[in-house]
Design an enzyme around this catalytic site. Sequence first.
Site, PDB file in Angstrom:
ATOM      1  N   ASP A   5      40.870   5.614 -10.804  1.00  0.00           N
ATOM      2  CA  ASP A   5      39.684   6.363 -10.377  1.00  0.00           C
ATOM      3  C   ASP A   5      38.834   5.445  -9.509  1.00  0.00           C
ATOM      4  O   ASP A   5      39.367   4.524  -8.898  1.00  0.00           O
ATOM      5  CB  ASP A   5      38.922   6.889 -11.602  1.00  0.00           C
ATOM      6  CG  ASP A   5      38.175   8.194 -11.330  1.00  0.00           C
ATOM      7  OD1 ASP A   5      37.378   8.221 -10.387  1.00  0.00           O
ATOM      8  OD2 ASP A   5      38.410   9.187 -12.043  1.00  0.00           O
ATOM      9  N   HIS A  59      39.986   5.141  -6.170  1.00  0.00           N
ATOM     10  CA  HIS A  59      39.306   6.137  -5.342  1.00  0.00           C
ATOM     11  C   HIS A  59      38.197   5.532  -4.501  1.00  0.00           C
ATOM     12  O   HIS A  59      37.377   6.256  -3.942  1.00  0.00           O
ATOM     13  CB  HIS A  59      38.740   7.252  -6.224  1.00  0.00           C
ATOM     14  CG  HIS A  59      39.793   8.048  -6.931  1.00  0.00           C
ATOM     15  ND1 HIS A  59      39.481   9.117  -7.763  1.00  0.00           N
ATOM     16  CD2 HIS A  59      41.143   7.944  -6.945  1.00  0.00           C
ATOM     17  CE1 HIS A  59      40.607   9.626  -8.259  1.00  0.00           C
ATOM     18  NE2 HIS A  59      41.622   8.926  -7.774  1.00  0.00           N
TER      19      HIS A  59
END
Length: 394
Positions: free
Chosen positions: A216, A239
Site C-alpha cells: 500500500d 502506492h
Amino acid sequence: MSNVIPLSCKLFVVVIAIKVCASTAHNVVEFGARGDGKTESTSSFLRAWNAACNSVSPTASMVVPNGMFLVKSITFTGPCKSDIKLLIHGTLIAPNNYRFLGSNESWIMFYSVSRLSIVGGTLNAKGSSLWSCKSAGNHCPFGARSLSFQSCNKVLVSGLKSLNSQRVHISINGCSNMILQRMKIIAPSRSPNTDGIHIGSSRNITITNSNIGTGDDCISIGQGSMKLRIDRIVCGPGHGISIGSLGGSAIENGVDGVIVTNSIFTQTQNGVRVKSWPKASDGYAKNLVFKNLTMRNVANPIIIDQDYCPNKSCTNSKNFGVKVSQVRFEQIKGTSLTQKAITLRCSSTNPCQGIELKDIDLTYVNHNFMKPTLSDCENARGFCSGFVYPKNCL
C-alpha cells in the site's frame, strides 16, 4: 599504616557512581523474557517497561538483547518519570496464529509517552497468513498495526526494521515532535493495506533516510497533520506517498505544510498523490511541496485526485468539499508507466488553486507504440515555470 583514602580516589569513585545512577538499564531477560522464539514474553516486557518508566534516573533504558522474543499484543503506557531508551538488539516476533493479534488495533503500542528513543531491532508480525485468509475471501479479523504511537511527544525511532505487518506497519496519531530515521519497512506488493507509515492528527514529524516497500502507501498522511518533513525515502513497491484519502467526513481537520524531497520511487502505483473522496467536506490540503524526486517506471508519477473512489461505489456528486491549494511540484524527473504522467483531477465546485509545475521531465515508457507523454488537468488553476514535460495543461 594510614587508612586515609586520597582525595583523587574519592573523586573517581563519586564520578563512577554518578555515571551509574545517571542511566539505569533494565534487560528484559532479567524480568523473565527468553529469546528462544518459543517462550511468550509479553509480561516480562511489561515488567521491564514499568521498571524503566518509574525509574528516578534522568535516563532509563529497556534493553532487548540478541534473540527471538515472542510477544503478543502489548501497550507501553506513560507518562514516565525519566527519559526512556528502548535498545533492541534482537527480534520481536508475533504468534504464528494471526488471530492472537488480528482483532487488536495494534501489536505494539506506545501511549502517552514523552522523551522516548527506540534504537535498532526488528519487528516481524508474520502477516502472510492473514493476507492469505483475506485473499481467499474467508471470515478474517481486520488485522493489527505493528507499531503504534498514540499521544506521544519527543520521540526518536532509529534503525528499526519492520517486516510483514498484518496491516499498517507504523501508525502515528495525535503525536508531535517525532523523528523516524534509517528505517526499513518491508512487505510484498500483494499484501493488502500494509502502509509503511501512516500519520494522522500529528505535527512536527520528520521521516528521513529510509527504505519502504509494501502493498500500500509507502507513507500516507491523514487529516489533522501539519508541519511534516519527508526526505530521502526509497519507495517501492507500493502506492507511493499519499496525502489522504481526505474528505471522508463532512467535518474534519485539514493537512497543512508537507514537504517531500530527495526521494526515489520505483515501480510504484503512484509517485506523489493528493486524494480525496467525492463528497462534501470542510477539509483541506494546502502548502504542499514535492521537490527533487526521481520516478522509475511509476504508473502515476504526479496525481491530484478529488474523485477518489477505489470501489466505484460513490454517488456521482460534484460537491467535492476538500480544498486543495498552494501545491508545488518541482524538479521531478523519470519515467511513467502510463501515458498520463501528470493528472490533476479537481472539483468543478471547489477547483484546485495555486498549483505550480516547475522543472518537470517525465517520459512515458512504451515499447510497443510511439505515443506521446500527456498531462491531464481538470479544474486545476496555477502556472508552470522552467522546462515542463509533458506539455503543461494548467
